[in-house]
Design a protein around this motif. Structure first.
Motif, mmCIF file in Angstrom:
data_model
loop_
_atom_site.group_PDB
_atom_site.id
_atom_site.type_symbol
_atom_site.label_atom_id
_atom_site.label_comp_id
_atom_site.label_asym_id
_atom_site.label_seq_id
_atom_site.Cartn_x
_atom_site.Cartn_y
_atom_site.Cartn_z
ATOM 1 N N ASP A 162 -6.762 8.212 1.378
ATOM 2 C CA ASP A 162 -6.095 7.115 0.684
ATOM 3 C C ASP A 162 -7.125 6.032 0.348
ATOM 4 N N PRO A 163 -7.258 5.653 -0.910
ATOM 5 C CA PRO A 163 -8.293 4.700 -1.300
ATOM 6 C C PRO A 163 -8.105 3.295 -0.703
ATOM 7 N N LEU A 164 -6.894 2.920 -0.377
ATOM 8 C CA LEU A 164 -6.652 1.592 0.201
ATOM 9 C C LEU A 164 -6.817 1.559 1.712
ATOM 10 N N LEU A 165 -6.521 2.653 2.375
ATOM 11 C CA LEU A 165 -6.441 2.620 3.841
ATOM 12 C C LEU A 165 -7.542 3.385 4.566
ATOM 13 N N ALA A 166 -8.055 4.452 3.995
ATOM 14 C CA ALA A 166 -9.024 5.285 4.709
ATOM 15 C C ALA A 166 -10.330 4.555 5.007
ATOM 16 N N SER A 167 -10.619 3.516 4.257
ATOM 17 C CA SER A 167 -11.868 2.771 4.474
ATOM 18 C C SER A 167 -11.734 1.668 5.527
ATOM 19 N N LEU A 168 -10.552 1.514 6.108
ATOM 20 C CA LEU A 168 -10.379 0.522 7.175
ATOM 21 C C LEU A 168 -11.268 0.894 8.359
ATOM 22 N N PRO A 169 -11.718 -0.092 9.137
ATOM 23 C CA PRO A 169 -12.464 0.246 10.361
ATOM 24 C C PRO A 169 -11.623 1.167 11.242
ATOM 25 N N ASP A 170 -12.283 2.123 11.898
ATOM 26 C CA ASP A 170 -11.571 3.137 12.666
ATOM 27 C C ASP A 170 -10.571 2.562 13.674
ATOM 28 N N PRO A 171 -10.918 1.515 14.445
ATOM 29 C CA PRO A 171 -9.917 0.993 15.394
ATOM 30 C C PRO A 171 -8.655 0.464 14.692
ATOM 31 N N LEU A 172 -8.830 -0.148 13.533
ATOM 32 C CA LEU A 172 -7.673 -0.669 12.805
ATOM 33 C C LEU A 172 -6.855 0.469 12.201
ATOM 34 N N LEU A 173 -7.521 1.474 11.656
ATOM 35 C CA LEU A 173 -6.799 2.621 11.105
ATOM 36 C C LEU A 173 -6.072 3.386 12.207
ATOM 37 N N THR A 174 -6.694 3.501 13.364
ATOM 38 C CA THR A 174 -6.038 4.153 14.504
ATOM 39 C C THR A 174 -4.789 3.378 14.905
ATOM 40 N N LEU A 175 -4.859 2.048 14.917
ATOM 41 C CA LEU A 175 -3.689 1.220 15.228
ATOM 42 C C LEU A 175 -2.576 1.453 14.198
ATOM 43 N N VAL A 176 -2.934 1.466 12.924
ATOM 44 C CA VAL A 176 -1.943 1.680 11.862
ATOM 45 C C VAL A 176 -1.257 3.032 12.041
ATOM 46 N N GLU A 177 -2.051 4.093 12.238
ATOM 47 C CA GLU A 177 -1.454 5.420 12.381
ATOM 48 C C GLU A 177 -0.625 5.539 13.660
ATOM 49 N N ASP A 178 -1.053 4.885 14.719
ATOM 50 C CA ASP A 178 -0.273 4.882 15.959
ATOM 51 C C ASP A 178 1.085 4.205 15.733
ATOM 52 N N GLN A 179 1.086 3.078 15.063
ATOM 53 C CA GLN A 179 2.344 2.377 14.797
ATOM 54 C C GLN A 179 3.252 3.194 13.879
ATOM 55 N N GLN A 234 -2.415 -3.391 1.385
ATOM 56 C CA GLN A 234 -2.659 -2.339 2.380
ATOM 57 C C GLN A 234 -1.452 -2.153 3.295
ATOM 58 N N ALA A 235 -0.846 -3.254 3.707
ATOM 59 C CA ALA A 235 0.323 -3.172 4.592
ATOM 60 C C ALA A 235 1.484 -2.482 3.882
ATOM 61 N N ASP A 236 1.707 -2.834 2.621
ATOM 62 C CA ASP A 236 2.777 -2.184 1.850
ATOM 63 C C ASP A 236 2.531 -0.683 1.738
ATOM 64 N N ARG A 237 1.287 -0.322 1.459
ATOM 65 C CA ARG A 237 0.939 1.092 1.318
ATOM 66 C C ARG A 237 1.115 1.820 2.650
ATOM 67 N N ALA A 238 0.697 1.206 3.745
ATOM 68 C CA ALA A 238 0.831 1.839 5.060
ATOM 69 C C ALA A 238 2.290 2.134 5.382
ATOM 70 N N VAL A 239 3.167 1.206 5.102
ATOM 71 C CA VAL A 239 4.591 1.393 5.396
ATOM 72 C C VAL A 239 5.168 2.544 4.569
ATOM 73 N N GLN A 240 4.610 2.800 3.387
ATOM 74 C CA GLN A 240 5.073 3.929 2.576
ATOM 75 C C GLN A 240 4.834 5.268 3.273
ATOM 76 N N TYR A 241 3.863 5.320 4.156
ATOM 77 C CA TYR A 241 3.561 6.549 4.891
ATOM 78 C C TYR A 241 4.485 6.758 6.092
ATOM 79 N N ARG A 242 5.284 5.811 6.414
ATOM 80 C CA ARG A 242 6.079 5.883 7.645
ATOM 81 C C ARG A 242 6.896 7.163 7.791
ATOM 82 N N PRO A 243 7.628 7.600 6.770
ATOM 83 C CA PRO A 243 8.407 8.842 6.941
ATOM 84 C C PRO A 243 7.540 10.049 7.293
ATOM 85 N N ALA A 244 6.350 10.149 6.713
ATOM 86 C CA ALA A 244 5.469 11.285 6.995
ATOM 87 C C ALA A 244 4.985 11.264 8.445
ATOM 88 N N TYR A 245 4.633 10.086 8.936
ATOM 89 C CA TYR A 245 4.128 9.988 10.305
ATOM 90 C C TYR A 245 5.255 10.070 11.338
#
Length: 129
Positions: free
Chosen positions: A46-63, A88-99
């Motif tokens: 994902d061009p908006l989210l994959a470039s986040l620092p790993d600890p922050l991306l891990t937090l997003v995916e965990d949530q 980025q927050a809006d895009r992350a929430v769009q992934y919620r059903p998949a996760y």
């Protein structure tokens, strides 16, 4: 290399994970035919989210995977408070059903790679999400 990954537990039966040999085989073995839960349909990170620092991306995916009590707006606000932009927050929430519906293998997630590997409990296979 074998197409079967085996994980043993102390004194218990083993759990077997079989990798599907093709996307068609994975789809045929899938319990969900729906592939529309991933808002990133480019099959790339994902061009908006994959470039986040790993600890922050891990937090997003965990949530996204585990926070069942917060609503989408509350989760969005939490992501912004943790350092994501509004976009980025809006895009992350769009992934919620998949996760929320799939268990992904390692870093093979929709955000990090564009195509996640999920565990299908019905077939015992890891398959493209």
């Amino acid at each position: 290399m074998s197409d079967t990954l085996t994980q043993h537990h102390d004194g218990e039966d083993s759990i077997r994970f079989r990798l599907a040999s093709s996307p068609k085989e994975a789809f045929m073995g899938s319990q969900h035919g729906d592939r529309t839960m991933n808002p990133n349909d480019t099959n790339r990170p994902d061009p908006l989210l994959a470039s986040l620092p790993d600890p922050l991306l891990t937090l997003v995916e965990d949530q996204l995977s585990n926070n069942e009590s917060a609503g989408d707006e509350e989760l969005r606000s939490y992501f912004i408070a943790c350092g994501l932009t509004t976009e980025q927050a809006d895009r992350a929430v769009q992934y919620r059903p998949a996760y929320a519906t799939d268990i992904y293998w390692g870093n093979a997630t929709p955000i990090r790679t564009g195509v996640g590997l999920r565990y299908n409990p019905r077939s015992g296979w890891l398959e493209p999400a």
